[in-house]
Design an enzyme around this catalytic site. Structure first.
Site, PDB file in Angstrom:
ATOM      1  N   PRO A 334     -51.569  33.814  -0.699  1.00 52.73           N
ATOM      2  CA  PRO A 334     -51.925  32.531  -0.082  1.00 52.73           C
ATOM      3  C   PRO A 334     -53.336  32.484   0.506  1.00 52.73           C
ATOM      4  O   PRO A 334     -53.733  31.450   1.043  1.00 52.73           O
ATOM      5  CB  PRO A 334     -50.904  32.426   1.048  1.00 52.73           C
ATOM      6  CG  PRO A 334     -50.716  33.859   1.471  1.00 52.73           C
ATOM      7  CD  PRO A 334     -50.835  34.686   0.223  1.00 52.73           C
ATOM      8  N   LEU A 335     -54.084  33.587   0.442  1.00 53.44           N
ATOM      9  CA  LEU A 335     -55.387  33.601   1.117  1.00 53.44           C
ATOM     10  C   LEU A 335     -56.418  32.844   0.284  1.00 53.44           C
ATOM     11  O   LEU A 335     -56.390  32.897  -0.949  1.00 53.44           O
ATOM     12  CB  LEU A 335     -55.869  35.045   1.339  1.00 53.44           C
ATOM     13  CG  LEU A 335     -54.935  35.948   2.143  1.00 53.44           C
ATOM     14  CD1 LEU A 335     -55.592  37.308   2.378  1.00 53.44           C
ATOM     15  CD2 LEU A 335     -54.548  35.319   3.478  1.00 53.44           C
ATOM     16  N   CYS A 336     -57.345  32.187   0.977  1.00 49.84           N
ATOM     17  CA  CYS A 336     -58.353  31.410   0.257  1.00 49.84           C
ATOM     18  C   CYS A 336     -59.522  32.308  -0.124  1.00 49.84           C
ATOM     19  O   CYS A 336     -60.651  32.127   0.345  1.00 49.84           O
ATOM     20  CB  CYS A 336     -58.779  30.222   1.107  1.00 49.84           C
ATOM     21  SG  CYS A 336     -57.362  29.201   1.492  1.00 49.84           S
ATOM     22  N   THR A 337     -59.229  33.305  -0.920  1.00 50.47           N
ATOM     23  CA  THR A 337     -60.238  34.187  -1.502  1.00 50.47           C
ATOM     24  C   THR A 337     -59.676  34.711  -2.817  1.00 50.47           C
ATOM     25  O   THR A 337     -58.463  34.993  -2.911  1.00 50.47           O
ATOM     26  CB  THR A 337     -60.600  35.384  -0.586  1.00 50.47           C
ATOM     27  OG1 THR A 337     -61.165  36.421  -1.403  1.00 50.47           O
ATOM     28  CG2 THR A 337     -59.385  35.967   0.113  1.00 50.47           C
ATOM     29  N   LEU A 375     -56.488  34.086   7.937  1.00 49.50           N
ATOM     30  CA  LEU A 375     -55.914  32.748   7.749  1.00 49.50           C
ATOM     31  C   LEU A 375     -54.669  32.487   8.608  1.00 49.50           C
ATOM     32  O   LEU A 375     -53.858  31.608   8.304  1.00 49.50           O
ATOM     33  CB  LEU A 375     -55.565  32.467   6.278  1.00 49.50           C
ATOM     34  CG  LEU A 375     -56.686  31.864   5.434  1.00 49.50           C
ATOM     35  CD1 LEU A 375     -57.576  32.924   4.833  1.00 49.50           C
ATOM     36  CD2 LEU A 375     -56.113  30.997   4.338  1.00 49.50           C
TER      37      LEU A 375
END
Ligand SMILES: *Cc1c(COP(=O)(O)O)cnc(C)c1O
Length: 404
Positions: A334-337, A375
């Protein structure tokens, strides 16, 4: 990919597990499996085993290991406190680690730790000072980093500089009798990782013996103990290779004789605990993108960082039974990376939103080798499984637990 399935009972239990809304993913460790595995490792009289706490410092894991008569390699104040709070005598602790300060060495000694692996001349000097002050004479092993001259066959495939220990030339500048409050009992060497081949391991260990024996002689002490660290591997990538324990013990018996030491030590991390553990998380979304199959999972490298730093995914399977053909899925968290990937792995092609994915070999370098804070996601829950019961050791915790 070699997925190591949980026992049928454990699998049934996990399928009926209802984690709360805040449980994005959880670890579970099969303690009976762990105890059986360790019993096998202890059926030999060749090596003395230590457990490298960094692989998994959970209370129940430490207790299970302690009951098997295995001692503990700690590399921080936190690890020492965790071992002691399980009721384990600090005499059963060995202290390694490149960042031991003078105060830490002195505190460990005061708390009863009596075995130190020294990684610098400063550490040796500080141990001497602390031991003298406290009227003690602790056991010490010097940690050695070997390198091979250019052009010679280097079993490690490179001479990269690490912060672990010192080269033989550097250690040669001291003599044991300059440090009367330290009992020089041996040498420590560990500069390989996740080895899967007995022959290669044996070749490597064999090459260590002559330079180490020469160093002990030069520094002026009897080489009583040789500590060969850890690094016995786990087949994350399904190569089909693995270390056979009986063969390793036969090889080590030869090393012991060759080195003429009374004791050989190993500090096992992943080889001891990886296979008893699993990590389970849910599928939040599935999509096809540029012709590839993608699954978005409820948690990724926030709970299991290792694949991102080693490029070795933990083997995965669908928790429920499925007879569908498999296809390769990109597993994202789910991480934005874009770093948040748990690999490109085969799963049954009927996998869908709401399904649970289970990863094996997650008993080592899982929960504590992760990045749970990024996050503001949840901390993973940890469970142990024993007597057909799933016991919650720590519930999942929301970000409000650690945010200020
Ligand atoms: C990490 C570590 C180990 C354990 O390594 P594994 O590869 O998990 O077996 C053993 N000894 C020391 C000093 C370590 O730092």
């Amino acid at each position: 990919m070699t997925f190591r399935p949980p026992s049928n009972n454990l699998k049934q239990r996990l399928m009926s597990h209802q984690g709360g809304e805040s449980e994005q993913g959880y670890f579970v460790y099969d303690l009976e499996h762990l105890a059986e595995h360790l019993t096998k490792l202890q059926q030999q009289d060749v090596v003395k085993l230590w457990y490298a706490v960094k692989a998994n410092p959970l209370s129940k894991i430490i207790q299970t290991i302690a009951q098997q008569g295995i001692n503990f390699d700690v590399a921080s104040r936190g690890e020492l406190a965790q071992v002691i709070s399980q009721g384990i005598d600090s005499k059963r602790v060995l202290n390694t680690g490149p960042a031991k300060s003078k105060t830490q060495i002195s505190d460990f000694l005061r708390q009863g730790v009596n075995t130190f692996v020294l990684e610098s001349i400063n550490q040796l000097t500080w141990l001497e000072e602390a031991a003298k002050e406290q009227g003690k004479r602790p056991d010490a092993l010097l940690r050695v980093q070997l390198s091979w001259p250019d052009g010679e066959k280097n079993p490690l495939g490179g001479n990269s500089l690490t912060p672990f220990g010192l080269g033989t030339q550097e250690w040669s500048s001291i003599t044991a009798n300059q440090f009367p409050s330290v009992n020089f009992c041996g040498l420590h060497i560990f500069q390989w990782g996740n080895m899967l081949c007995n022959n290669k391991m044996f070749e490597l260990w064999s090459q260590m013996v002559p330079p180490l024996a020469a160093l002990a002689k030069q520094v002026g002490f009897d080489l009583h103990v040789l500590d060969l660290g850890g690094g016995l591997g786990v087949d994350y990538e399904g190569t089909g290779n693995q270390i056979d324990w009986q063969t390793a013990m036969a090889d080590l018996a030869k090393i012991k004789a060759e080195a003429g030491v009374q004791e050989l030590w190993l500090e096992l991390g992943r080889y001891a605990v990886a296979e008893c553990g699993y990590y389970v998380t849910k599928v939040v979304d599935r999509k096809t993108n540029f012709g590839e199959q993608q699954l978005i999972l409820s948690a990724g490298i926030n709970h299991l960082l290792r694949p991102a730093i080693t490029d070795q995914p933990f083997p995965a399977a669908l928790l429920r039974n499925s007879s569908a053909d498999t296809c390769d899925f990109y597993l994202h968290g789910p991480l934005c990376t874009s770093m948040d990937s748990l690999g490109n792995l085969p799963l049954p092609n009927d996998v869908d939103v709401g399904d649970q994915v289970i990863f094996s070999f997650a008993g080592a370098y899982g929960f504590t080798e992760s990045m749970p804070l990024f996050l503001c996601h949840e901390i993973a829950a940890e469970y142990v499984y024993r007597n057909n019961e799933l016991i919650e050791v720590r519930a999942a915790q929301p970000a409000s637990w650690y945010l200020q």
